[in-house]
Design a protein around this motif. Structure first.
Motif, PDB file in Angstrom:
ATOM      1  N   GLU B  74       0.833  -1.197   0.000  1.00 32.11           N
ATOM      2  CA  GLU B  74       0.000   0.000   0.000  1.00 32.11           C
ATOM      3  C   GLU B  74       0.875   1.258   0.000  1.00 32.11           C
ATOM      4  O   GLU B  74       0.634   2.201  -0.745  1.00 32.11           O
ATOM      5  CB  GLU B  74      -0.883  -0.021   1.244  1.00 32.11           C
ATOM      6  CG  GLU B  74      -2.089   0.885   1.142  1.00 32.11           C
ATOM      7  CD  GLU B  74      -2.970   0.725   2.382  1.00 32.11           C
ATOM      8  OE1 GLU B  74      -3.223   1.739   3.027  1.00 32.11           O
ATOM      9  OE2 GLU B  74      -3.367  -0.416   2.680  1.00 32.11           O
ATOM     10  N   ALA B  75       1.931   1.207   0.817  1.00 32.87           N
ATOM     11  CA  ALA B  75       2.791   2.380   0.953  1.00 32.87           C
ATOM     12  C   ALA B  75       3.520   2.702  -0.343  1.00 32.87           C
ATOM     13  O   ALA B  75       3.766   3.863  -0.654  1.00 32.87           O
ATOM     14  CB  ALA B  75       3.793   2.160   2.080  1.00 32.87           C
ATOM     15  N   VAL B  76       3.897   1.683  -1.092  1.00 37.20           N
ATOM     16  CA  VAL B  76       4.693   1.940  -2.299  1.00 37.20           C
ATOM     17  C   VAL B  76       3.888   1.730  -3.567  1.00 37.20           C
ATOM     18  O   VAL B  76       4.424   1.665  -4.659  1.00 37.20           O
ATOM     19  CB  VAL B  76       5.972   1.054  -2.327  1.00 37.20           C
ATOM     20  CG1 VAL B  76       6.821   1.325  -1.120  1.00 37.20           C
ATOM     21  CG2 VAL B  76       5.606  -0.419  -2.423  1.00 37.20           C
ATOM     22  N   GLY B  77       2.564   1.619  -3.418  1.00 40.09           N
ATOM     23  CA  GLY B  77       1.688   1.522  -4.584  1.00 40.09           C
ATOM     24  C   GLY B  77       1.916   0.261  -5.389  1.00 40.09           C
ATOM     25  O   GLY B  77       1.725   0.242  -6.608  1.00 40.09           O
ATOM     26  N   ASP B  81       9.363   0.589  -5.411  1.00 35.30           N
ATOM     27  CA  ASP B  81      10.130   1.827  -5.604  1.00 35.30           C
ATOM     28  C   ASP B  81      11.053   2.022  -4.404  1.00 35.30           C
ATOM     29  O   ASP B  81      10.609   2.007  -3.255  1.00 35.30           O
ATOM     30  CB  ASP B  81       9.157   3.000  -5.736  1.00 35.30           C
ATOM     31  CG  ASP B  81       9.866   4.326  -5.656  1.00 35.30           C
ATOM     32  OD1 ASP B  81       9.722   4.996  -4.615  1.00 35.30           O
ATOM     33  OD2 ASP B  81      10.584   4.655  -6.602  1.00 35.30           O
ATOM     34  N   ALA B  83      12.853   4.553  -3.097  1.00 36.39           N
ATOM     35  CA  ALA B  83      12.687   5.696  -2.192  1.00 36.39           C
ATOM     36  C   ALA B  83      11.468   5.506  -1.285  1.00 36.39           C
ATOM     37  O   ALA B  83      11.520   5.792  -0.083  1.00 36.39           O
ATOM     38  CB  ALA B  83      12.561   6.987  -2.993  1.00 36.39           C
ATOM     39  N   SER B  84      10.372   4.992  -1.852  1.00 35.19           N
ATOM     40  CA  SER B  84       9.167   4.769  -1.042  1.00 35.19           C
ATOM     41  C   SER B  84       9.430   3.690  -0.004  1.00 35.19           C
ATOM     42  O   SER B  84       8.998   3.804   1.151  1.00 35.19           O
ATOM     43  CB  SER B  84       7.996   4.348  -1.926  1.00 35.19           C
ATOM     44  OG  SER B  84       7.766   5.323  -2.895  1.00 35.19           O
ATOM     45  N   ALA B  85      10.106   2.639  -0.422  1.00 35.38           N
ATOM     46  CA  ALA B  85      10.421   1.560   0.523  1.00 35.38           C
ATOM     47  C   ALA B  85      11.312   2.080   1.646  1.00 35.38           C
ATOM     48  O   ALA B  85      11.129   1.726   2.811  1.00 35.38           O
ATOM     49  CB  ALA B  85      11.100   0.411  -0.218  1.00 35.38           C
ATOM     50  N   GLU B  86      12.259   2.943   1.291  1.00 32.04           N
ATOM     51  CA  GLU B  86      13.139   3.524   2.325  1.00 32.04           C
ATOM     52  C   GLU B  86      12.346   4.369   3.317  1.00 32.04           C
ATOM     53  O   GLU B  86      12.579   4.309   4.528  1.00 32.04           O
ATOM     54  CB  GLU B  86      14.230   4.383   1.666  1.00 32.04           C
ATOM     55  CG  GLU B  86      15.471   3.610   1.327  1.00 32.04           C
ATOM     56  CD  GLU B  86      16.676   4.545   1.179  1.00 32.04           C
ATOM     57  OE1 GLU B  86      17.749   4.179   1.664  1.00 32.04           O
ATOM     58  OE2 GLU B  86      16.525   5.623   0.577  1.00 32.04           O
ATOM     59  N   ASP B  87      11.407   5.165   2.800  1.00 33.52           N
ATOM     60  CA  ASP B  87      10.581   5.999   3.685  1.00 33.52           C
ATOM     61  C   ASP B  87       9.765   5.132   4.632  1.00 33.52           C
ATOM     62  O   ASP B  87       9.666   5.408   5.837  1.00 33.52           O
ATOM     63  CB  ASP B  87       9.627   6.877   2.858  1.00 33.52           C
ATOM     64  CG  ASP B  87      10.357   8.047   2.222  1.00 33.52           C
ATOM     65  OD1 ASP B  87      11.507   8.313   2.635  1.00 33.52           O
ATOM     66  OD2 ASP B  87       9.789   8.670   1.309  1.00 33.52           O
ATOM     67  N   TYR B  88       9.160   4.098   4.059  1.00 31.86           N
ATOM     68  CA  TYR B  88       8.334   3.195   4.868  1.00 31.86           C
ATOM     69  C   TYR B  88       9.205   2.515   5.940  1.00 31.86           C
ATOM     70  O   TYR B  88       8.834   2.424   7.110  1.00 31.86           O
ATOM     71  CB  TYR B  88       7.692   2.166   3.934  1.00 31.86           C
ATOM     72  CG  TYR B  88       6.822   1.162   4.642  1.00 31.86           C
ATOM     73  CD1 TYR B  88       5.671   1.561   5.324  1.00 31.86           C
ATOM     74  CD2 TYR B  88       7.138  -0.197   4.608  1.00 31.86           C
ATOM     75  CE1 TYR B  88       4.865   0.628   5.967  1.00 31.86           C
ATOM     76  CE2 TYR B  88       6.338  -1.131   5.245  1.00 31.86           C
ATOM     77  CZ  TYR B  88       5.207  -0.713   5.923  1.00 31.86           C
ATOM     78  OH  TYR B  88       4.417  -1.636   6.557  1.00 31.86           O
TER      79      TYR B  88
END
Lengths: 334, 122
Positions: B74-77, B81, B83-88
């Motif tokens: 859900e977080a990375v659509g 990705d 960058a999204s995985a790193e943020d999560y």
């Protein structure tokens, strides 16, 4: 040294020497090795009342980004007060506390003869035989005992350094705050280590001058003799076992120990014999863990400096130290 | 695809070490060049494992925090990705750090995660 920096240094010196004839400032190349300060040797030549003078000096200037946040004014004030004390510390000469003259805060100290050999105990560049290296290791303990024997109240060091009520608690608070301020990422491993440190903190005891970074890399050697202890930027008032934990940190054996001849037990026994103190082994383990917690804080400060574009060196963070710290704590728990 | 990223990084390191560093006379600059070469070597060795290690660490964190693994997707659509995985991942690590600081004694599962994570996140 850039032309602008050289000119600023000449102006800085002129303001302090006053009207002298033939002043010449000769700057050497920046010294390698130090990660926290820029270190520049330089020489002054001048004539005064018909006599020629030469003074070899050393400039320690804050870099644009460092691994360690310390104050040149405090370092200067500490060295100034140690000047007439029975300890082999360098003479503090001048200070630019706010960097208004030299671009960034800086202190000037006397420069001494001698060579620096970071890994002298494992052979280093000196190539000494094992007996000679054991002799140097023993002198390093003498040096530590010399620092811890200082009468800091008589020297007035309390005017420059805070005297903690509980040295261990103060050390945890200090480095936890650095980690909180500097870390760019969450640090669950270090949070766990902090929790362990608070639970295993030794009770408050004797307060002495702690150098904070005793190692052969911060010493000048002349032949097989320890000459002088440098780099007092982390000096503070605290628990003497903090320095003992620093020099017996398991991951720094190469710097402080000689396998089979001068290991932790020999080093600690020598310290006990020199000082008359008994080193509580649980307290020693606490300070060894604190040593790596402090190194983790330093590494994270380096990472921030790099990511902010203030240093060129790529710092790798505290990953390896996290592994070491968990192993140290595990050993303690068993 | 050739040259791979590892080969490109290694090529840049060779230029630094074999061509440029020997020409540098200033000791400080030479020292910095050596640190840069070491950083390139580390990057060349690590980058192929970084995404897999990050995802493995996210899975381990979700388990130790009792979260639904579907949150990553859900977080990375649905796309891994980086960058999204790193943020999560950062959010999960922050949550764990807060729990360690303020919560009860960390469980054996948390301690096991910490020990494993220092091997993954080098």
């Amino acid at each position: 040294m850039t032309d602008g920096f050289q000119a600023a240094l000449e102006t800085f010196v002129r303001r302090r020497l006053g009207e002298v004839d033939g002043l010449r400032v000769e700057c050497g190349a920046r010294v390698t090795g130090g990660q926290s300060r820029e270190n520049w040797p330089f020489d002054l030549y001048w004539q005064d009342e018909g006599r020629s003078h030469h003074r070899p000096l050393f400039l320690r200037r804050d870099p644009a980004g460092s691994v360690l946040e310390t104050d040149r004014r405090v370092e200067y004030e500490v060295l100034r007060r140690l000047g007439d004390q029975p300890v082999r510390s360098p003479e503090a000469v001048w200070l630019d506390a706010d960097g208004s003259e030299l671009g960034r805060p800086a202190l000037v100290m006397a420069r001494y003869e001698g060579r620096n050999d970071h890994f002298i105990l494992e052979g280093g560049t000196s190539g000494l035989d094992e007996d000679a290296r054991v002799g140097i290791a023993s002198q390093m303990v003498d040096l530590m005992a010399e620092v811890h024997a200082l009468d800091w109240k008589a020297a007035g060091l309390q005017e420059a350094l805070a005297a903690p009520g509980d040295a261990a608690a103060a050390a945890i608070d200090q480095w936890a705050a650095v980690i909180e301020r500097q870390s760019l990422d969450p640090q669950p491993v270090l949070a766990y280590v902090e929790r362990w440190l608070r639970r295993h903190k030794p009770s408050a005891g004797e307060i002495v001058v702690v150098h904070g970074d005793i190692k052969p890399g911060n010493v000048l050697f002349e032949g097989q003799q320890v000459q002088i202890l440098l780099d007092w930027e982390t000096a503070h008032l605290g628990d003497p076992i903090e320095d003992v934990g620093w020099v017996t940190n398991p991951i720094r054996r190469r710097e402080h120990q000689i396998p089979g001849r001068w290991e932790e037990e020999e080093l600690v026994s020598a310290y006990e014999a020199r000082t008359g103190r008994t080193v509580d082994r649980d307290a020693l383990r606490f300070w060894q863990v604190l040593a790596n917690y402090k190194l983790a804080a330093i590494a994270l400060t380096g990472v921030r400096s790099f990511c902010d574009g203030r240093t060129r060196r790529v710092w790798m963070g505290a990953g390896l130290l996290g592994r070491v710290l968990l192993a140290q704590i595990g050993e303690q728990e068993r | 695809m050739r040259p791979t990223l590892t080969e490109q990084i290694e090529g840049a390191r060779r230029v630094l070490v074999e061509l440029l560093a020997p020409e540098v006379s200033d000791a400080h600059a030479r020292e910095q060049a050596a640190y840069a070469a070491a950083a390139l070597q580390h990057a060349a060795a690590r980058w192929p494992h970084v995404l897999a290690d990050l995802v493995a660490d996210i899975r381990a964190l979700e388990e130790v925090l009792g979260l639904d693994p579907a949150e990553l997707a859900e977080a990375v659509g649905g796309v891994p990705d980086f960058a999204s995985a790193e943020d999560y991942h950062r959010g999960l690590r922050s949550q764990l750090a807060d729990e360690i600081k303020a919560g009860p004694e960390p469980s054996a599962a948390v301690r096991a995660y910490l020990a494993d994570s220092v091997e993954r996140l080098k």
